[in-house]
Scaffold this active site. Structure first.
Site, PDB file in Angstrom:
ATOM      1  N   GLU A 179     -11.499  19.855  28.117  1.00 10.10           N
ATOM      2  CA  GLU A 179     -11.804  20.008  29.542  1.00 10.10           C
ATOM      3  C   GLU A 179     -13.315  20.065  29.774  1.00 10.10           C
ATOM      4  OE1 GLU A 179      -9.899  19.408  31.888  1.00 10.10           O
ATOM      5  OE2 GLU A 179      -8.019  19.382  30.764  1.00 10.10           O
ATOM      6  N   ASP A 405     -44.613  14.089  54.953  1.00  8.67           N
ATOM      7  CA  ASP A 405     -43.849  15.022  54.130  1.00  8.67           C
ATOM      8  C   ASP A 405     -44.813  15.775  53.216  1.00  8.67           C
ATOM      9  OD1 ASP A 405     -41.379  16.154  53.069  1.00  8.67           O
ATOM     10  OD2 ASP A 405     -41.806  15.002  51.267  1.00  8.67           O
ATOM     11  N   ALA A 496     -33.412  21.643  60.953  1.00  8.57           N
ATOM     12  CA  ALA A 496     -32.377  22.518  61.511  1.00  8.57           C
ATOM     13  C   ALA A 496     -31.433  22.956  60.406  1.00  8.57           C
ATOM     14  CB  ALA A 496     -31.599  21.786  62.602  1.00  8.57           C
ATOM     15  N   SER A 497     -31.067  24.225  60.421  1.00 17.21           N
ATOM     16  CA  SER A 497     -30.147  24.750  59.409  1.00 17.21           C
ATOM     17  C   SER A 497     -28.698  24.523  59.778  1.00 17.21           C
ATOM     18  CB  SER A 497     -30.395  26.253  59.212  1.00 17.21           C
ATOM     19  OG  SER A 497     -30.195  26.952  60.426  1.00 17.21           O
ATOM     20  N   GLY A 500     -25.663  18.991  63.483  1.00 13.26           N
ATOM     21  CA  GLY A 500     -25.355  18.597  64.847  1.00 13.26           C
ATOM     22  C   GLY A 500     -26.477  18.836  65.835  1.00 13.26           C
TER      23      GLY A 500
END
Length: 667
Positions: A179, A405, A496-497, A500
């Site tokens: 595994e 950036d 934005a955290s 949407g």
């Protein structure tokens, strides 16, 4: 001299004992040994009794026992007898081949359970193995929870794979990873488990590495990675009992014209539809098909084998035994379940993402792909790059925005030109290395920010607005540069955290306190920005024709080469769960994505210009007109307007953009 019969018997026994170390049993394959000697113990098997190798297990087991094959990977589903195959091979290697075996389980507790439930019961029930273990069932130094030492001097160790110490000191001939997908990818920061474990067999005469697992998450799964390292990936092909065409079994799915099918609403009717001629194959035909026609064929190199001992090329000529092979097998081949049961399991899982993931992993034996939607590949973008006229901007560009950036050792900037209907062109990119806090590097950034660009018709333009990422370790430096270069011209941003959020949530007034005082710190909805960009990058350009929303890329390896395109396509939309709720987020994994981040910032700068400063790209087309004079969201300090013959001044809080427009013009 008379010799008594008892003396003769003693003499013969002495000779046999003396010659025993020289004895070598007739060579056997792993399958031959298992069929003759291996036994399924009641404590660890659904059905107790003598082992019989299934047709699809033959080549796998023999490859695991073949001294000419160094590495064997098995990507498998549940219900294919893998644990027993592994145990039978361990017994074969230990008793018949007289090899030291190092077996790893994902954790220490799993290793202890495997030793008690699987290894010890197998030693007890396999007579040849039992003869080597007179200590079985007794407290003895050769019989511990993690090690068994046999009378021929060889050992079997079983450890958990999470501790780096378990990969030290032991010298083995065969290392087995059970595994593997459940092992940590980096064992206590010392490396991957297969790298560490395979070090233990480097001095062996016949080193063997066996890796097997049910797969997990695509791109993160270690058994997937191990199998990708092999040049040979084999699947079990069967001939259709009706048309005689060969194929390996596939799930198919509702969009495919082949695979496992059933009458709607009645999974008991499950059957297999031949991909070549649409023949209906029944589950009861499966075992005969495997026994009569089963053959393992490679997806990558067209080699094949029936038994894992003899190997052939595509012209059926014998070839040298490969050193590294990978096998894939899934539940549809197993006699331990039925196609009907597979369909029932699918119907239970299909409307639940968590259950469907389990179905894909444990029934299909495939990795679960968290990525949603069609992937955008960098090669597609590289193919459709375009030549800009004389290396200059096309005349359709009427507005420039940029994104910067911040990294720990550099600043990176991307500049995009915009035209009607938000058609866009990548105009420039730059990287400035150094200490981001140093005045020298910030001075270089200021020079890049002020740089002007020329269209094919000779019109000179400056970048009208910048967004600069202020996250990370150099937030104060970004705020300072925003105040110095103009708060509405160079805008600091934070991602934005929450998914949407709008692409750019520009504040109505500058911040009045803290390090960001005097700056218009803007929250950027990076996920929405990336969604927009990736969708637009899929839009193909048409030579000589305006294509709304199309993002054009220059045929310039310095500006837009392989590395930049890989960064631009680095992120994938993935399914995430947070507090029990599912959402779709963009994720780069460990891939570099500066090009995409900078492009998001350039789009955010465009949105700020449109939503807060009244920019309308569609009015800035053709060859006439001028850019609108943009108001600022709060009253600026009074600054003199430079004449067209002098370079624009840098205002502190004023509208530097307006100065640029008057200085350079738009068209």
């Amino acid at each position: 001299m008379n010799i008594l019969p008892a003396q003769i018997d003693n003499l013969q026994a002495a000779f046999r004992a003396g010659l025993r170390p020289l004895y070598r049993p007739p060579p056997m394959t792993a399958v031959e040994w298992a069929n003759e000697n291996f036994y399924l113990s009641s404590e660890s098997s659904y059905q107790e009794g003598r082992w019989e190798t299934l047709p699809f297990q033959v080549a796998i087991m023999n490859a695991m026992g073949n001294d000419e094959i160094r590495t064997v990977d098995l990507v498998k589903s549940a219900r294919v007898g893998y644990s027993k195959v592994l145990l039978a091979v361990a017994g074969y290697q230990s008793e018949h081949k007289k090899r030291n075996i190092l077996l790893y389980q994902p954790t220490d507790s799993a290793a202890q359970r495997f030793m008690k439930k699987q290894v010890e019961t197998a030693i007890r029930d396999v007579p040849l193995w039992h003869k080597l273990a007179p200590w079985l069932g007794k407290k003895h130094r050769d019989n511990t929870i993690d090690s068994k030492r046999f009378t021929h001097g060889k050992q079997l160790w079983c450890f958990g794979g999470t501790a780096a110490n378990n990969y030290r000191e032991h010298s083995a001939d065969t290392v087995i990873y059970d595994e593997l997908a459940a092992f940590p990818p980096d064992v206590e920061a010392e490396g991957s488990p297969t790298f560490l474990g395979d070090k233990r067999i480097e001095g062996a005469v016949f080193p063997k590495s066996i890796r097997g697992s049910t797969p997990k998450i695509k791109g993160e799964c270690q058994i997937e990675r191990a199998a990708q390292e092999s040049p040979h990936y084999l699947r079990f092909h069967l001939k259709c009992p009706h048309c005689g065409e060969e194929q390996y079994l596939k799930w198919g799915g509702p969009e495919e014209a082949f695979g496992i099918k059933w009458d709607e609403g009645d999974p008991t009717t499950a059957y297999y539809l031949c991909e070549h001629n649409g023949c209906v194959i029944r589950n009861q035909d499966l075992m005969e098909m495997q026994e009569v026609s089963g053959v393992w064929r490679c997806d990558r190199t067209a080699i094949w084998t029936v038994d894992g001992i003899d190997w052939y090329d595509e012209t059926n000529h014998p070839i040298d035994v490969p050193e590294h092979v990978s096998f894939h097998i899934w539940t549809a081949y197993s006699p331990f379940t039925t196609w009907h049961r597979i369909v029932v399991d699918f119907l239970k899982a299909k409307d639940d993402v968590g259950k469907l993931k389990t179905f894909v992993n444990t029934t299909l034996g495939e990795t679960w792909d968290n990525e949603v939607g069609e992937k955008l590949e960098w090669e597609d973008l590289h193919r459709r790059r375009e030549l800009y006229p004389d290396g200059k901007m096309p005349n359709a560009v009427v507005y420039l925005t940029g994104g910067i950036d911040t990294q720990d050792d550099r600043y990176e900037g991307y500049i995009w030109g915009w035209g009607a209907n938000e058609e866009s062109w990548l105009v420039d990119r730059w990287i400035l290395h150094g200490d981001p806090a140093s005045d020298e590097l910030k001075k270089k950034v200021a020079e890049k920010v002020r740089h002007q660009y020329t269209r094919f018709d000779g019109q000179v333009m400056g970048v009208s607005r910048w967004c600069w990422d202020s996250g990370g370790h150099y937030t104060d430096e970004v705020y300072s540069m925003s105040r110095k270069l103009g708060p509405t011209y160079v805008i600091p941003t934070k991602g934005a955290s929450v998914y949407g959020k709008p692409i750019a949530d520009f504040p109505r007034t500058p911040s009045k306190k803290g390090a960001s005082k005097g700056c218009y710190l803007t929250i950027v909805g990076a996920d929405n920005g990336k969604e927009l960009i990736v969708n637009r990058l899929r839009v193909e350009p048409q030579p000589g024709v305006a294509v709304p929303g199309c993002m054009h890329l220059p045929m310039d390896d310095e500006l837009c080469g392989e590395a930049e395109l890989k960064q631009l396509t680095a992120e994938r939309k993935v399914l995430k769960y947070k507090n029990g709720r599912k959402s779709y987020l963009w994720d780069a994994g460990k891939r570099r994505n500066e090009a995409l981040d900078c492009t998001v910032l350039a789009v955010a700068a465009l949105r700020i210009s449109q939503q807060r400063f009244g920019l309308n790209l569609d009015t800035l087309t053709g060859g006439s007109g001028s850019a609108p004079s943009e108001p600022v969201p709060s009253k600026p300090k009074s600054k003199p307007t430079p004449s067209p013959s002098t370079p624009p001044t840098i205002s502190d809080g004023g509208n530097w953009l307006g100065d640029v427009n008057k200085q350079g013009g738009w068209l």
